[in-house]
Scaffold this motif. Structure first.
Motif, PDB file in Angstrom:
ATOM      1  N   ALA A 189       0.832  -1.210   0.000  1.00  0.00           N
ATOM      2  CA  ALA A 189       0.000   0.000   0.000  1.00  0.00           C
ATOM      3  C   ALA A 189       0.866   1.260   0.000  1.00  0.00           C
ATOM      4  O   ALA A 189       0.591   2.223  -0.726  1.00  0.00           O
ATOM      5  CB  ALA A 189      -0.926  -0.010   1.216  1.00  0.00           C
ATOM      6  N   ILE A 190       1.926   1.249   0.786  1.00  0.00           N
ATOM      7  CA  ILE A 190       2.802   2.426   0.870  1.00  0.00           C
ATOM      8  C   ILE A 190       3.567   2.614  -0.433  1.00  0.00           C
ATOM      9  O   ILE A 190       3.665   3.716  -0.969  1.00  0.00           O
ATOM     10  CB  ILE A 190       3.767   2.287   2.076  1.00  0.00           C
ATOM     11  N   ARG A 191       4.091   1.509  -0.966  1.00  0.00           N
ATOM     12  CA  ARG A 191       4.829   1.556  -2.235  1.00  0.00           C
ATOM     13  C   ARG A 191       3.919   2.099  -3.359  1.00  0.00           C
ATOM     14  O   ARG A 191       4.312   2.983  -4.117  1.00  0.00           O
ATOM     15  CB  ARG A 191       5.256   0.118  -2.553  1.00  0.00           C
ATOM     16  N   ASP A 192       2.710   1.598  -3.439  1.00  0.00           N
ATOM     17  CA  ASP A 192       1.768   2.047  -4.467  1.00  0.00           C
ATOM     18  C   ASP A 192       1.414   3.519  -4.273  1.00  0.00           C
ATOM     19  O   ASP A 192       1.306   4.288  -5.238  1.00  0.00           O
ATOM     20  CB  ASP A 192       0.478   1.216  -4.431  1.00  0.00           C
ATOM     21  N   PHE A 193       1.228   3.897  -3.008  1.00  0.00           N
ATOM     22  CA  PHE A 193       0.890   5.293  -2.721  1.00  0.00           C
ATOM     23  C   PHE A 193       2.027   6.222  -3.164  1.00  0.00           C
ATOM     24  O   PHE A 193       1.801   7.228  -3.843  1.00  0.00           O
ATOM     25  CB  PHE A 193       0.607   5.472  -1.225  1.00  0.00           C
ATOM     26  N   ALA A 195       4.308   5.712  -5.392  1.00  0.00           N
ATOM     27  CA  ALA A 195       4.412   5.732  -6.854  1.00  0.00           C
ATOM     28  C   ALA A 195       3.324   6.612  -7.462  1.00  0.00           C
ATOM     29  O   ALA A 195       3.582   7.381  -8.393  1.00  0.00           O
ATOM     30  CB  ALA A 195       4.316   4.301  -7.392  1.00  0.00           C
ATOM     31  N   SER A 196       2.113   6.539  -6.922  1.00  0.00           N
ATOM     32  CA  SER A 196       1.014   7.321  -7.499  1.00  0.00           C
ATOM     33  C   SER A 196       1.198   8.813  -7.221  1.00  0.00           C
ATOM     34  O   SER A 196       0.857   9.666  -8.041  1.00  0.00           O
ATOM     35  CB  SER A 196      -0.334   6.842  -6.961  1.00  0.00           C
ATOM     36  N   VAL A 203      -0.804  18.282  -6.689  1.00  0.00           N
ATOM     37  CA  VAL A 203      -0.007  18.728  -5.530  1.00  0.00           C
ATOM     38  C   VAL A 203       1.455  18.918  -5.886  1.00  0.00           C
ATOM     39  O   VAL A 203       1.962  18.323  -6.834  1.00  0.00           O
ATOM     40  CB  VAL A 203      -0.085  17.677  -4.383  1.00  0.00           C
ATOM     41  N   ASP A 204       2.134  19.765  -5.107  1.00  0.00           N
ATOM     42  CA  ASP A 204       3.602  19.798  -5.083  1.00  0.00           C
ATOM     43  C   ASP A 204       4.030  18.837  -3.974  1.00  0.00           C
ATOM     44  O   ASP A 204       3.323  18.724  -2.960  1.00  0.00           O
ATOM     45  CB  ASP A 204       4.104  21.203  -4.753  1.00  0.00           C
ATOM     46  N   ILE A 205       5.167  18.169  -4.160  1.00  0.00           N
ATOM     47  CA  ILE A 205       5.547  17.170  -3.152  1.00  0.00           C
ATOM     48  C   ILE A 205       7.013  17.268  -2.743  1.00  0.00           C
ATOM     49  O   ILE A 205       7.865  17.751  -3.503  1.00  0.00           O
ATOM     50  CB  ILE A 205       5.292  15.714  -3.634  1.00  0.00           C
ATOM     51  N   SER A 206       7.283  16.773  -1.537  1.00  0.00           N
ATOM     52  CA  SER A 206       8.657  16.543  -1.104  1.00  0.00           C
ATOM     53  C   SER A 206       8.662  15.358  -0.146  1.00  0.00           C
ATOM     54  O   SER A 206       7.844  15.310   0.784  1.00  0.00           O
ATOM     55  CB  SER A 206       9.218  17.796  -0.415  1.00  0.00           C
ATOM     56  N   LEU A 207       9.536  14.389  -0.395  1.00  0.00           N
ATOM     57  CA  LEU A 207       9.652  13.231   0.509  1.00  0.00           C
ATOM     58  C   LEU A 207      10.896  13.435   1.367  1.00  0.00           C
ATOM     59  O   LEU A 207      12.010  13.482   0.857  1.00  0.00           O
ATOM     60  CB  LEU A 207       9.747  11.932  -0.296  1.00  0.00           C
TER      61      LEU A 207
END
Ligand code: CA
Length: 220
Positions: A189-193, A195-196, A203-207
């Motif tokens: 679920a986390i991996r798929d999230f 990737a999506s 949205v703008d994102i930062s991990l």
């Protein structure tokens, strides 16, 4: 210097906390009690909670949504960062864990800023949407059951205002996201999230490799 994030061993992590963590006495007491809990790994890391508190101030947040209360360290930290009229709605299923939370919210005198909604978080989020709360939150923090991560995120995209933030915890899941042999439903679920989200143009994102991995998204 390196372009890769610095791996922190225990002593460097200790140093980070020694020179930057600003906990109140109540936060510290709650952290110590949470660390004696059998599910202690569910507590939001102290440095991560402090970073989120800073984000709330940066965006002048007043209304915050939290999915996954556990023993209330995150909600306590966020409530303390909000102005006097600030409000946190926090969702959890577990009455036992949140009893601890309520005790410390009272001690910190932020009880009146935190509204605990016990029950399935999806029901709470849908009730908020039905009550006309779309776009009325400044910030959402998603830190609950991982198989519903994407569903929580989609609801939060509706509940949080444009230019507001959604933060998602545990996106690195102890590093298991890159272990191809790990096909646990949470890991998938986390991996798929992740990737999506990479291609999510809403949205703008930062991990950030802080705690167990924290993704910040800003709604466009
Ligand atoms: Ca977490």
């Amino acid at each position: 210097m390196t372009s890769k994030a610095l791996g922190l061993d225990d002593s460097l992590q200790r140093y980070v906390l020694d020179v930057s963590l600003r906990e109140t006495a109540v936060q510290r007491a709650l952290r110590e009690e949470s660390d004696r809990h059998e599910r202690a790994q569910m507590r939001t890391a102290a440095d991560q909670a402090q970073f989120i508190a800073l984000l709330l101030k940066l965006i002048d947040a007043r209304r915050v949504l939290e999915i996954g209360t556990f023993t209330g360290y995150g909600s306590l930290t966020m409530a303390q960062a909000l102005p006097a009229d600030g409000h946190v709605i926090t969702c959890d299923l577990n009455d036992e864990w949140t009893k601890t939370a309520r005790k410390y919210w009272q001690q910190a005198d932020v009880f009146h800023r935190i509204e605990l909604r016990l029950g399935p978080a999806l029901d709470t989020l849908d009730a908020l949407l039905a009550a006309g709360e779309s776009g009325r939150f400044d910030f959402a923090y998603i830190d609950a059951d991982k198989t519903n991560m994407r569903t929580y995120y989609e609801r939060c995209l509706k509940l949080v205002r444009a230019q507001g933030l959604i933060a998602i915890d545990n996106v690195l899941w102890g590093g298991s996201v890159i272990n191809k042999a790990d096909n646990d439903e949470n890991t998938i679920a986390i991996r798929d999230f992740n990737a999506s989200l990479h291609n999510d143009q809403r949205v703008d994102i930062s991990l950030l490799p802080i705690g167990d991995g924290l993704t910040i998204t800003r709604i466009r």
